[in-house]
Design an enzyme around this catalytic site. Structure first.
Site, PDB file in Angstrom:
ATOM      1  N   ASP A   1     -15.871   1.863   2.612  1.00  0.00           N
ATOM      2  CA  ASP A   1     -16.314   2.836   3.622  1.00  0.00           C
ATOM      3  C   ASP A   1     -16.703   2.135   4.934  1.00  0.00           C
ATOM      4  O   ASP A   1     -17.198   1.016   4.922  1.00  0.00           O
ATOM      5  CB  ASP A   1     -17.542   3.549   3.030  1.00  0.00           C
ATOM      6  CG  ASP A   1     -17.867   4.833   3.740  1.00  0.00           C
ATOM      7  OD1 ASP A   1     -17.247   5.117   4.765  1.00  0.00           O
ATOM      8  OD2 ASP A   1     -18.745   5.559   3.232  1.00  0.00           O
TER       9      ASP A   1
ATOM     10  N   ASP B   1     -12.457   8.259  -3.258  1.00  0.00           N
ATOM     11  CA  ASP B   1     -13.835   8.602  -3.620  1.00  0.00           C
ATOM     12  C   ASP B   1     -14.064  10.118  -3.534  1.00  0.00           C
ATOM     13  O   ASP B   1     -13.268  10.849  -2.944  1.00  0.00           O
ATOM     14  CB  ASP B   1     -14.790   7.864  -2.671  1.00  0.00           C
ATOM     15  CG  ASP B   1     -16.129   7.539  -3.312  1.00  0.00           C
ATOM     16  OD1 ASP B   1     -16.508   8.212  -4.290  1.00  0.00           O
ATOM     17  OD2 ASP B   1     -16.814   6.627  -2.819  1.00  0.00           O
TER      18      ASP B   1
ATOM     19  N   ASP C   1     -21.703   2.800  -9.719  1.00  0.00           N
ATOM     20  CA  ASP C   1     -22.264   2.071  -8.576  1.00  0.00           C
ATOM     21  C   ASP C   1     -23.333   1.081  -9.032  1.00  0.00           C
ATOM     22  O   ASP C   1     -23.787   0.261  -8.238  1.00  0.00           O
ATOM     23  CB  ASP C   1     -22.883   3.047  -7.566  1.00  0.00           C
ATOM     24  CG  ASP C   1     -21.846   3.633  -6.625  1.00  0.00           C
ATOM     25  OD1 ASP C   1     -20.688   3.176  -6.656  1.00  0.00           O
ATOM     26  OD2 ASP C   1     -22.191   4.557  -5.863  1.00  0.00           O
TER      27      ASP C   1
HETATM   28  C1  GLA Z   1     -19.673   5.808  -3.208  1.00  0.00           C
HETATM   29  C2  GLA Z   1     -18.950   4.788  -4.071  1.00  0.00           C
HETATM   30  C3  GLA Z   1     -19.308   3.399  -3.609  1.00  0.00           C
HETATM   31  C4  GLA Z   1     -18.968   3.235  -2.148  1.00  0.00           C
HETATM   32  C5  GLA Z   1     -19.643   4.304  -1.330  1.00  0.00           C
HETATM   33  C6  GLA Z   1     -19.168   4.271   0.099  1.00  0.00           C
HETATM   34  O1  GLA Z   1     -21.042   5.795  -3.456  1.00  0.00           O
HETATM   35  O2  GLA Z   1     -19.239   4.966  -5.415  1.00  0.00           O
HETATM   36  O3  GLA Z   1     -18.660   2.435  -4.390  1.00  0.00           O
HETATM   37  O4  GLA Z   1     -17.569   3.299  -2.004  1.00  0.00           O
HETATM   38  O5  GLA Z   1     -19.399   5.609  -1.846  1.00  0.00           O
HETATM   39  O6  GLA Z   1     -19.804   5.233   0.889  1.00  0.00           O
END
Ligand code: GLA
EC number: 3.2.1.22
Length: 717
Positions: free
Chosen positions: A352, A463, A535
C-alpha cells in the site's frame, strides 16, 4: 463365497434405484423411495457391494409430533410438508406458494472437471422448477464435492430464499461427537475451537459479505469409540456470506447443512434462468485430523488452484508493508529491493502507498495509477530495476474499495453499496464498490489490465479491508430486480474480475488478502495462488494461526513473512523456521538488518529453496500441536516418497526437563535415511532406519532456554 468389491467411482443399482459413490476408503450412498424422495442411505467406511445398502424408505411415523418426513435423511430437503429439520432449499412461486415438493426425475453418471460425477435432477411436483444436484467424486482423497443448480422452466419469476450447497447426514451412533472449527479475528485468525455436539445446533457463519475471520467455512466432526476413530469434515468453496450448521438430535444423528447464508438473501430466477450454488466438499477419514489435512491439501493442489501456477514453486517474496507502511518512494523501494535481492528473494512486492494521495489510510483507494509525487517517472523504472536484480515485481491493490477522498468516488458516488436515505458507514475510512454492477466490473478489468500490462507486474496482492454495509442497490430495484442478490453478486463480481485478469495475463500470480486472512476459502483459491495468512507476523502467535490454517489449506498457499516482530527477542533461526512452514516471505525493514542477520536469513532462504518442493507439495503432518503439549514443543513433518523434512519448535523451557523423543510418520520402515539436523547454529547428521525414526523417534537437539528450533532433513539412501 466372497464379494468382489466395488471399484472406486460411481455405481448404480437401477432396479433398487440406489447409487454408491465409492472412494479409496469410503462409500457415500443415496436412493429413491417409492414416492420419489431422494434419501441419504450411508456415509462411512468403504462397503463392498451395493447389496450392503439399506432400502430407501421413510420410517413409520413415531408419533404425530414426529412425522416420518421430519426424521428422514433426505439428500436435499426442501422447505415443505412435515419437515422441521435442516432444509436445503426454500422458494416462493409467483402465485405466493412458499413450499417446494421435490421429486426424483433422472440420474446421469458423467464426468465433471475430470472427476467422476453424478447429476441427480429433482423436479417440483406442481411447478416447472428443477433442482439438479451435482456430486463429484475425488476417489483418491475420499471426497465428495456437492453443489445444486436451480432452473426455472416457468414463464414466471421464482424467488429463491435459500439455496444451500448440501446437507450431509452423519449416521446415528453411540459415541459422542466433537466439533472442531476455526475461529478468529484480525491478528488472530484460524484458531482451533472444539466443542461437544449435544442435541441442538452448532453454527458458524459470516454475514459480512466476505468469508471473514470470525470463522472459516470448514468443519471436522470427530468421534472415538471402542471400535473406531472417525472424522467427517468439509469446506465450503465460497467467498461471500455463508453458514454451516451442525444439528444433532437426542438419538445421536447429526446433519451438517451449509452454503450461501440465507440471511438477507434472495435471488430472482427468471424464466429459463439457472442459479448454481457454490461447491461444498466433504470427506470421511479414519486417520485423524492429519488425515483430513492430507486429503484437503491434495484436493486443493490438484483440483482447485489455478494452473500452471499450481505446478510451479511459489517464489520467496519480499513485501515492504511492515518496513515502510505508507512511506513508499521509488528511491526507498530500490534500496529495499537491493537488500532483498542479496537475501535471495525472488519476488519483490510494493505494498500500500504507491498511488495518489495515499500518505495514510484516508485517501486514494480507487485511483489505481502511480502517485506522481512518489513516482514521478511512474512505476516502470522501479519494476525494471527489480527485474534487473533478478526478481519478479509485485504490487498491492484493493480493487473493491474507494475512499470518499478519491477521484473515482467523486466521479461515481453511486457505484458503492448504499441506501439513498441512510448514511454510508465507513470502516478504515473506506466504502465498498458495488461489484454486482457490470460497469464497475468492466471498469476494474480495464484499469487492472492496464496497470499489469504497462508496468510489467507479475504479482498482485489483492486486499479487501472491510465488510459490506448498507447493502442497497437502488438502480436494480428501479429495474424491478432484487437488491438482496448483492451478497452473492459481490463475490461473483470479484471472481469475474479475477478470472478476466487471469485470462489476459496467464502467468500472473494473485495473493488473496483481507486484512490478513479474512478471505481464505476454496472459492477464492480457484483464482488466487496464495493467501496472506494474517497481519500478525509474530512467530509465537503464528504457530497457532498456522496450525489452524493448515487444517484447510496446503503450505504453498500459506504465506508467512519473517518481519521485525520478535527481532532481537527471538533467534533469527526460530523466526525463519516458523515462516518456512509455508510460502516463505520476508517483511522486515532490511535497511536496519546488520550483516550477520542478512547472512543468516540468506542461508535459511537457501535451505528453504532446497526443501521447497517438500514443504509446498509434500503431505503435511502436525506431529505435535502447539496446544499444550508436554514440554511446549510443536513439530511438523512434510513427506514425499523419497524425502522428509521436520520442523520442531520448543516455545518455552520452564522446567529444564529432558524431552521425550519425537516419533516421525510415513517413512519407509526398512529404508535407511540420512538424518541431518540443522539447529540454530550447528548441524549433526547420522544414519537411521525408517522404523527407528518412527518407532523410537529422534532426539531433539535443543539447548536450554526458550525459542529453540531445528530443521531435520531425512533423505532416503
Ligand atoms: C491490510 C493487509 C496488510 C497491508 C495493509 C495495507 O491490512 O492485511 O498486509 O497490505 O492492508 O494497507
Amino acid at each position: 463365497m466372497s464379494y468382489t468389491p466395488l471399484s472406486t467411482g460411481i455405481h448404480a443399482d437401477p432396479t433398487r434405484r440406489h447409487w454408491a459413490l465409492v472412494t479409496a476408503q469410503s462409500t457415500y450412498a443415496f436412493g429413491v423411495t417409492d414416492n420419489g424422495l431422494l434419501m441419504h442411505l450411508y456415509w462411512g467406511p468403504r462397503l463392498v457391494s451395493l447389496a450392503d445398502l439399506p432400502p430407501a424408505e421413510l420410517k413409520p411415523e413415531r408419533s404425530s409430533q414426529e412425522p416420518a418426513l421430519a426424521k428422514a435423511t433426505e439428500e436435499y430437503p426442501p422447505f415443505g410438508g412435515l419437515r422441521y429439520g435442516e432444509t436445503a432449499a426454500k422458494v416462493t412461486f409467483a402465485d405466493g406458494t412458499r413450499e417446494l415438493d421435490l421429486r426424483f426425475a433422472t440420474a446421469e453418471i458423467t464426468v465433471r472437471d475430470d472427476l467422476p460425477a453424478i447429476l441427480v435432477t429433482l423436479q417440483d411436483a406442481a411447478y416447472p422448477l428443477t433442482v439438479q444436484l451435482c456430486y463429484k467424486v475425488d476417489g483418491e482423497n475420499d471426497l465428495v464435492i456437492r453443489s445444486a443448480t436451480f432452473t426455472s422452466e416457468a414463464n414466471e419469476t421464482i424467488r429463491i430464499e435459500r439455496a444451500f450447497s448440501a446437507v450431509w447426514h452423519l449416521p446415528r451412533q453411540y459415541a459422542p461427537r466433537t466439533l472442531t472449527t476455526l475461529a478468529g479475528q484480525w491478528l488472530g485468525e484460524t484458531r482451533l475451537q472444539q466443542r461437544s455436539l449435544v442435541a441442538g445446533t452448532a453454527l458458524i457463519e459470516s454475514r459480512r459479505g466476505i468469508t471473514g475471520a470470525t470463522a472459516n467455512p470448514w468443519f471436522a466432526i470427530e468421534s472415538t469409540s471402542e471400535t473406531a476413530t472417525e472424522i467427517y469434515f468439509g469446506a465450503l468453496a465460497w467467498s461471500g456470506n455463508w453458514v454451516i450448521r451442525a444439528t444433532t438430535d437426542v438419538t445421536g444423528a447429526t446433519a451438517v447443512a451449509g452454503g450461501i447464508h440465507e440471511h438477507d438473501f434472495s435471488w430472482l430466477l427468471q424464466s429459463g434462468e439457472s442459479f448454481t450454488t457454490p461447491e461444498f466438499v466433504a470427506g470421511f477419514a479414519q486417520d485423524g485430523l492429519n488425515g483430513t489435512r492430507r486429503r484437503l491439501h491434495r484436493y486443493t493442489r490438484e483440483q482447485v488452484l489455478p494452473k500452471p501456477q499450481a505446478l510451479q514453486p511459489r517464489p520467496v517474496l519480499y513485501n515492504s508493508w511492515e518496513a515502510t507502511f505508507f512511506d513508499v518512494t521509488e528511491e526507498g523501494q530500490r534500496k529495499l529491493a537491493e537488500r532483498a535481492a542479496r537475501l535471495g528473494v525472488e519476488l519483490f512486492v510494493v505494498d500500500d502507498g504507491w498511488f495518489p494521495a495515499r500518505v495514510n489510510d484516508h485517501a486514494g483507494l480507487g485511483d489505481w495509477r502511480p502517485d506522481p509525487v512518489k513516482f514521478p517517472r511512474g512505476l516502470k523504472p522501479l519494476s525494471e530495476y527489480v527485474k534487473s536484480l533478478d526478481m519478479q515485481f509485485g504490487l498491492w491493490v484493493e480493487p473493491e474499495m474507494v475512499n470518499a477522498d478519491s477521484d473515482l468516488y467523486r466521479a461515481h458516488p453511486d457505484w458503492i453499496y448504499h441506501f439513498p436515505t441512510r448514511p454510508r458507514s465507513e470502516a478504515r475510512n473506506q466504502l465498498v464498490l458495488n461489484m454486482a454492477r457490470a460497469d464497475v466490473q468492466a471498469y476494474l478489468i480495464e484499469v487492472l489490465d492496464k496497470l499489469v500490462a504497462e508496468n510489467g507486474i507479475d504479482f498482485l496482492k489483492w486486499d479487501m479491508n472491510r465488510p459490506i454495509s448498507e447493502p442497497g442497490w437502488s438502480d436494480e430495484i428501479e429495474r424491478g430486480g432484487e437488491a438482496r442478490e448483492i451478497w452473492v453478486r459481490h463475490a461473483l463480481g470479484v471472481y469475474a474480475v479475477m478470472d478476466a485478469l487471469r485470462a489476459n495475463h496467464p502467468d500472473l500470480i494473485i495473493e488473496s488478502c483481507s486484512s490478513g486472512g479474512s478471505r481464505a476459502d476454496l472459492g477464492i483459491l480457484r483464482r488466487t495462488d496464495q493467501i496472506w495468512t494474517s497481519d500478525n507476523t509474530n512467530p509465537e502467535a503464528r504457530l497457532f494461526i498456522q496450525e489452524g490454517f493448515s487444517l484447510v489449506f496446503p503450505a504453498r498457499v500459506m504465506v508467512a513473512w519473517v518481519t521485525d516482530q520478535g527481532r532481537g527477542l527471538l533467534p533469527v533461526a526460530y523466526r525463519c523456521h516458523v515462516s518456512m512452514l509455508g510460502t516463505l516471505g520476508i517483511g522486515g525493514n532490511l535497511l536496519h538488518w546488520n550483516d550477520e542477520e542478512m547472512n543468516e536469513v540468506a542461508d535459511w532462504i537457501t535451505i528453504y529453496k532446497e526443501i521447497r518442493p517438500l514443504v509446498q507439495d509434500g503431505d503435511q503432518y502436525w506431529l505435535l500441536s502447539p496446544h499444550a503439549t508436554h514440554g511446549e514443543v510443536a513439530a511438523v513433518e512434510y513427506v514425499t516418497t523419497e524425502e522428509s523434512v521436520v520442523f520442531a519448535f520448543r516455545r518455552a523451557d520452564l522446567f529444564g526437563e529432558p524431552l521425550p523423543r519425537l516419533r516421525l510418520l510415513k517413512l519407509q520402515p526398512e529404508a535407511s535415511y540420512r538424518v541431518e539436523i540443522l539447529g540454530q547454529n550447528d548441524s549433526v547428521s547420522y544414519q537411521a532406519s525408517g522404523a527407528e525414526l518412527m518407532g523410537y523417534g529422534l532426539s531433539l537437539p535443543f539447548k536450554r532456554g526458550p525459542f529453540a528450533s531445528c530443521i531435520v532433513r531425512l533423505r532416503k539412501q
